[in-house]
Design an enzyme around this catalytic site. Structure first.
Site, PDB file in Angstrom:
ATOM      1  N   SER A  61       3.168   4.261  -8.984  1.00 28.43           N
ATOM      2  CA  SER A  61       4.313   4.737  -7.692  1.00 28.43           C
ATOM      3  C   SER A  61       5.711   4.956  -8.470  1.00 28.43           C
ATOM      4  CB  SER A  61       4.328   3.233  -6.611  1.00 28.43           C
ATOM      5  OG  SER A  61       4.719   2.046  -7.456  1.00 28.43           O
ATOM      6  N   LYS A 112       9.184  -2.010  -7.175  1.00 28.54           N
ATOM      7  CA  LYS A 112       9.875  -1.088  -6.205  1.00 28.54           C
ATOM      8  C   LYS A 112      11.004  -0.710  -7.117  1.00 28.54           C
ATOM      9  CE  LYS A 112       5.940  -0.164  -4.352  1.00 28.54           C
ATOM     10  NZ  LYS A 112       5.453   0.829  -4.509  1.00 28.54           N
TER      11      LYS A 112
END
Length: 201
Positions: A61, A112
């Protein structure tokens, strides 16, 4: 004959001197290696739980910034002593909404990029991430979001996080803003593999 003996003696003395120098060099190297090993042990046994954490990237990701199985160092004091900033890469405690159906509820860390802070308006329009109406700079090689996201005002005490590979990232676009108290620490460097080692931005 005396000349041969004298020459042999000189050669033996030189060899012994070089051997002493080699032994001294080996001892010095050994001492340095031992000191480095002790420092590493202290780092990961004493300092690690409170200041630094070694972390293994579990997914794609965050490509291309972080790849699966990259080993990174996380500064755990960043968000205890200071505030998060836009564009920092953070290890976060996943919210309950990020867990799949039937997945157990224990702690799960995710990685993230912090895109928006409290009071920011974040949206995705035509493949561009906009923060307060301005395009957010993406890392070189990062993919563009494939779907638009309606403008969201980040509430107080929250942050908006996204993966650098948004087409393959479950993030704030899916489960909303994240509580800033769920930020574990800031990713500062890749330490393994050697070919990718270096500071993270």
């Amino acid at each position: 004959m005396a000349l041969v003996v004298l020459t042999a003696a000189r050669l033996a003395l030189r060899w012994a001197a070089r051997s002493r120098e080699r032994r001294a060099a080996l001892l010095a190297t050994s001492d340095a290696v031992e000191a480095a090993l002790i420092a590493a042990a202290l780092l990961f046994l004493v300092v690690d739980p409170f200041v630094l954490q070694a972390y293994n990237i579990p997914s794609a990701s965050m490509r291309p910034t972080l790849a699966p199985h990259d080993h990174v160092v996380v500064d755990r004091l960043s968000y205890r002593l200071g505030r998060p900033a836009r564009q920092e890469i953070a290890v976060c405690l996943a919210p309950p909404q990020a867990l799949g159906p039937g997945e157990p509820a224990p702690r799960r860390d995710i990685v993230k990029r912090i895109v928006g802070l409290a009071g920011d308006v974040v949206e995705v329009r035509e493949g561009h991430v906009l923060v307060n109406g301005r395009p957010l700079a993406r890392p070189a090689g990062a993919s563009a979001p494939v779907r638009d996201f309606e403008a969201l005002l980040v509430p107080p005490g929250m942050v908006f996080v996204m993966g650098d590979n948004p087409a393959h990232s479950l993030d704030s676009r899916a489960w909303g803003a994240l509580g800033a108290d769920r930020l574990v620490g800031r990713v500062v460097a890749i330490i393994w593999p050697p070919g990718r080692a270096g500071a993270v931005r």
